[in-house]
Design a protein around this motif. Structure first.
Motif, PDB file in Angstrom:
ATOM      1  N   PHE A 146     -51.478  -0.110 -45.618  1.00 26.05           N
ATOM      2  CA  PHE A 146     -50.821  -1.226 -44.940  1.00 26.05           C
ATOM      3  C   PHE A 146     -49.821  -1.961 -45.834  1.00 26.05           C
ATOM      4  O   PHE A 146     -48.956  -2.676 -45.318  1.00 26.05           O
ATOM      5  CB  PHE A 146     -51.868  -2.218 -44.428  1.00 26.05           C
ATOM      6  N   GLY A 147     -49.924  -1.805 -47.153  1.00 25.52           N
ATOM      7  CA  GLY A 147     -49.044  -2.541 -48.054  1.00 25.52           C
ATOM      8  C   GLY A 147     -47.917  -1.749 -48.648  1.00 25.52           C
ATOM      9  O   GLY A 147     -46.975  -2.329 -49.209  1.00 25.52           O
ATOM     10  N   VAL A 148     -47.963  -0.420 -48.531  1.00 28.18           N
ATOM     11  CA  VAL A 148     -46.954   0.404 -49.189  1.00 28.18           C
ATOM     12  C   VAL A 148     -45.580   0.286 -48.533  1.00 28.18           C
ATOM     13  O   VAL A 148     -44.550   0.437 -49.203  1.00 28.18           O
ATOM     14  CB  VAL A 148     -47.417   1.883 -49.215  1.00 28.18           C
ATOM     15  N   SER A 149     -45.517  -0.021 -47.247  1.00 28.79           N
ATOM     16  CA  SER A 149     -44.234  -0.072 -46.544  1.00 28.79           C
ATOM     17  C   SER A 149     -43.354  -1.195 -47.067  1.00 28.79           C
ATOM     18  O   SER A 149     -42.194  -0.965 -47.463  1.00 28.79           O
ATOM     19  CB  SER A 149     -44.469  -0.249 -45.034  1.00 28.79           C
ATOM     20  N   LEU A 150     -43.863  -2.415 -47.086  1.00 24.66           N
ATOM     21  CA  LEU A 150     -43.075  -3.555 -47.549  1.00 24.66           C
ATOM     22  C   LEU A 150     -42.716  -3.420 -49.017  1.00 24.66           C
ATOM     23  O   LEU A 150     -41.566  -3.687 -49.414  1.00 24.66           O
ATOM     24  CB  LEU A 150     -43.848  -4.857 -47.317  1.00 24.66           C
ATOM     25  N   ALA A 151     -43.677  -2.991 -49.837  1.00 19.66           N
ATOM     26  CA  ALA A 151     -43.403  -2.857 -51.271  1.00 19.66           C
ATOM     27  C   ALA A 151     -42.338  -1.796 -51.537  1.00 19.66           C
ATOM     28  O   ALA A 151     -41.431  -1.997 -52.361  1.00 19.66           O
ATOM     29  CB  ALA A 151     -44.692  -2.510 -52.006  1.00 19.66           C
ATOM     30  N   THR A 152     -42.409  -0.665 -50.839  1.00 23.73           N
ATOM     31  CA  THR A 152     -41.397   0.388 -51.008  1.00 23.73           C
ATOM     32  C   THR A 152     -40.025  -0.097 -50.565  1.00 23.73           C
ATOM     33  O   THR A 152     -39.004   0.184 -51.217  1.00 23.73           O
ATOM     34  CB  THR A 152     -41.799   1.630 -50.202  1.00 23.73           C
ATOM     35  N   PHE A 153     -39.973  -0.830 -49.468  1.00 22.46           N
ATOM     36  CA  PHE A 153     -38.706  -1.373 -48.986  1.00 22.46           C
ATOM     37  C   PHE A 153     -38.079  -2.329 -50.005  1.00 22.46           C
ATOM     38  O   PHE A 153     -36.865  -2.294 -50.252  1.00 22.46           O
ATOM     39  CB  PHE A 153     -38.935  -2.084 -47.657  1.00 22.46           C
ATOM     40  N   MET A 154     -38.898  -3.177 -50.635  1.00 23.60           N
ATOM     41  CA  MET A 154     -38.383  -4.117 -51.627  1.00 23.60           C
ATOM     42  C   MET A 154     -37.951  -3.389 -52.893  1.00 23.60           C
ATOM     43  O   MET A 154     -36.896  -3.703 -53.474  1.00 23.60           O
ATOM     44  CB  MET A 154     -39.450  -5.166 -51.943  1.00 23.60           C
ATOM     45  N   TYR A 155     -38.732  -2.420 -53.342  1.00 25.61           N
ATOM     46  CA  TYR A 155     -38.352  -1.631 -54.515  1.00 25.61           C
ATOM     47  C   TYR A 155     -37.068  -0.831 -54.243  1.00 25.61           C
ATOM     48  O   TYR A 155     -36.225  -0.684 -55.128  1.00 25.61           O
ATOM     49  CB  TYR A 155     -39.478  -0.676 -54.911  1.00 25.61           C
ATOM     50  N   HIS A 156     -36.927  -0.315 -53.045  1.00 26.90           N
ATOM     51  CA  HIS A 156     -35.782   0.520 -52.688  1.00 26.90           C
ATOM     52  C   HIS A 156     -34.474  -0.257 -52.873  1.00 26.90           C
ATOM     53  O   HIS A 156     -33.507   0.260 -53.457  1.00 26.90           O
ATOM     54  CB  HIS A 156     -35.927   0.997 -51.246  1.00 26.90           C
ATOM     55  N   GLY A 157     -34.431  -1.484 -52.383  1.00 30.50           N
ATOM     56  CA  GLY A 157     -33.225  -2.283 -52.533  1.00 30.50           C
ATOM     57  C   GLY A 157     -32.940  -2.659 -53.968  1.00 30.50           C
ATOM     58  O   GLY A 157     -31.771  -2.825 -54.355  1.00 30.50           O
ATOM     59  N   LEU A 189     -37.839  -3.067 -63.330  1.00 31.99           N
ATOM     60  CA  LEU A 189     -38.341  -3.530 -62.035  1.00 31.99           C
ATOM     61  C   LEU A 189     -39.293  -4.710 -62.172  1.00 31.99           C
ATOM     62  O   LEU A 189     -39.933  -5.102 -61.188  1.00 31.99           O
ATOM     63  CB  LEU A 189     -39.072  -2.383 -61.316  1.00 31.99           C
ATOM     64  N   LYS A 190     -39.388  -5.299 -63.359  1.00 32.37           N
ATOM     65  CA  LYS A 190     -40.347  -6.387 -63.593  1.00 32.37           C
ATOM     66  C   LYS A 190     -40.181  -7.564 -62.629  1.00 32.37           C
ATOM     67  O   LYS A 190     -41.175  -8.047 -62.081  1.00 32.37           O
ATOM     68  CB  LYS A 190     -40.238  -6.869 -65.040  1.00 32.37           C
ATOM     69  N   PRO A 191     -38.958  -8.047 -62.361  1.00 34.14           N
ATOM     70  CA  PRO A 191     -38.835  -9.190 -61.432  1.00 34.14           C
ATOM     71  C   PRO A 191     -39.394  -8.908 -60.041  1.00 34.14           C
ATOM     72  O   PRO A 191     -40.157  -9.704 -59.497  1.00 34.14           O
ATOM     73  CB  PRO A 191     -37.324  -9.457 -61.396  1.00 34.14           C
ATOM     74  N   ILE A 192     -39.021  -7.764 -59.463  1.00 34.94           N
ATOM     75  CA  ILE A 192     -39.486  -7.455 -58.115  1.00 34.94           C
ATOM     76  C   ILE A 192     -40.967  -7.072 -58.135  1.00 34.94           C
ATOM     77  O   ILE A 192     -41.695  -7.320 -57.161  1.00 34.94           O
ATOM     78  CB  ILE A 192     -38.629  -6.321 -57.493  1.00 34.94           C
ATOM     79  N   THR A 193     -41.449  -6.497 -59.240  1.00 31.42           N
ATOM     80  CA  THR A 193     -42.868  -6.173 -59.355  1.00 31.42           C
ATOM     81  C   THR A 193     -43.712  -7.435 -59.340  1.00 31.42           C
ATOM     82  O   THR A 193     -44.762  -7.493 -58.677  1.00 31.42           O
ATOM     83  CB  THR A 193     -43.130  -5.378 -60.642  1.00 31.42           C
ATOM     84  N   ILE A 194     -43.278  -8.471 -60.056  1.00 33.79           N
ATOM     85  CA  ILE A 194     -44.003  -9.742 -60.066  1.00 33.79           C
ATOM     86  C   ILE A 194     -44.020 -10.350 -58.670  1.00 33.79           C
ATOM     87  O   ILE A 194     -45.044 -10.869 -58.204  1.00 33.79           O
ATOM     88  CB  ILE A 194     -43.375 -10.707 -61.084  1.00 33.79           C
ATOM     89  N   THR A 195     -42.885 -10.280 -57.976  1.00 36.39           N
ATOM     90  CA  THR A 195     -42.823 -10.830 -56.615  1.00 36.39           C
ATOM     91  C   THR A 195     -43.779 -10.100 -55.679  1.00 36.39           C
ATOM     92  O   THR A 195     -44.515 -10.728 -54.902  1.00 36.39           O
ATOM     93  CB  THR A 195     -41.389 -10.728 -56.073  1.00 36.39           C
ATOM     94  N   ILE A 196     -43.789  -8.773 -55.733  1.00 32.35           N
ATOM     95  CA  ILE A 196     -44.687  -7.985 -54.893  1.00 32.35           C
ATOM     96  C   ILE A 196     -46.142  -8.262 -55.248  1.00 32.35           C
ATOM     97  O   ILE A 196     -47.007  -8.376 -54.366  1.00 32.35           O
ATOM     98  CB  ILE A 196     -44.362  -6.485 -55.038  1.00 32.35           C
ATOM     99  N   ALA A 197     -46.435  -8.386 -56.542  1.00 34.79           N
ATOM    100  CA  ALA A 197     -47.807  -8.665 -56.966  1.00 34.79           C
ATOM    101  C   ALA A 197     -48.283 -10.009 -56.417  1.00 34.79           C
ATOM    102  O   ALA A 197     -49.421 -10.141 -55.967  1.00 34.79           O
ATOM    103  CB  ALA A 197     -47.897  -8.647 -58.488  1.00 34.79           C
TER     104      ALA A 197
END
Length: 273
Positions: A146-157, A189-197
């Motif tokens: 359930f969480g991989v979709s949003l995280a992948t979309f954010m990482y993709h951009g 990817l540290k900034p977006i990783t922190i946001t996703i976390a």
């Protein structure tokens, strides 16, 4: 306020918003020190006697230590797995220009539109028939799905803005594909990783619906499920429930206090990126 009426208006609006945000939390903390009768009579009044009986009772009744460990295991493993799989999947979708990759990204984005409530009944039916309920590790697998979709979309951009020349230089130096990703791409990817976390920790730690469907045994229950003990069909122990809510909130507050510098830095770097 020295800047005139505009500053005064902004100050008043900020104060009103602060009161609106802090009022529910203050009300919960206030009532956690009161008896059930006092809460029913006047939930806004100060306690006549401040005592910790509700906290002691809540801690023992909900088996807080075991529930805390269950919530911690589920949250940590789920967030780590989501970050690892989503970042690698997003990197693959960005760097490999296959036609199938556009379709995969479209399916991931489209899946975010479907609410979980629409999947509850078939979810419980299928997983129950397969014997996959009542396990923390199966719940972690569900959170990945359930969480991989949003995280992948954010990482993709975010990955699209990383210069490919950095990776090409690493390849020339003899690095493998995994080394390029983990030592060159992933640190960027540290900034977006922190946001996703942050988003996933708040979602998984406070989630009630999905654990209530998967975790059946009392020994596997998380803090939100254990808090539900104090609400019955005919009566509710509001004081103990308020104390249990405060106990559930404290770990999140400690997490924020320890990580606030990284959280603010990650949000700012992510917005600039």
């Amino acid at each position: 306020m020295k800047k005139g009426s505009k500053g005064l208006i902004l100050f008043l609006l900020s104060s009103i918003l602060f009161v609106l945000y802090i009022f529910p939390f203050a009300l919960v903390v206030l009532n956690s020190f009161k008896a059930r009768v006092d809460i029913v009579q006047n939930p806004f009044a100060l306690p006549e006697q401040w005592h910790l009986d509700n906290y002691i009772w809540a801690y023992q009744t909900m088996n807080f230590s075991a529930a805390f460990i269950n919530s911690l295991i589920i949250t940590v493993f789920s967030v780590v797995i989501i970050i690892v799989f989503s970042s690698m999947l997003a990197y693959f979708l960005v760097r490999w220009k296959w036609k199938m990759n556009h379709f995969i990204l479209f399916i991931l984005v489209a899946s975010m539109i479907i609410p979980f409530q629409a999947l509850m009944i078939p979810f419980v039916s299928v997983y129950g028939n397969l014997g996959l309920l009542n396990s923390k590790w199966n719940l972690i697998f569900c959170y990945l799905g359930f969480g991989v979709s949003l995280a992948t979309f954010m990482y993709h951009g975010f990955i699209k803005n990383i210069p490919k020349e950095l990776e090409e230089a690493a390849y020339i130096d003899g690095a493998s594909l995994l080394q390029v990703f983990w030592y060159v791409v992933f640190p960027l990817l540290k900034p977006i990783t922190i946001t996703i976390a942050i988003l996933d920790v708040l979602w998984i730690w406070n989630d009630f619906l999905l654990p209530s469907l998967v975790l059946i045994d009392e020994s596997n229950r998380t803090i939100p499920l254990s808090t539900f003990y104090f609400f019955g069909h005919y009566t509710s122990e509001y004081g103990a429930a308020m104390a249990a809510l405060v106990l559930a909130i404290i770990p999140v507050i400690i997490f924020y206090l320890l990580m606030q510098k990284q959280i603010i830095k990650g949000v700012l770097e992510g917005s600039i990126k």
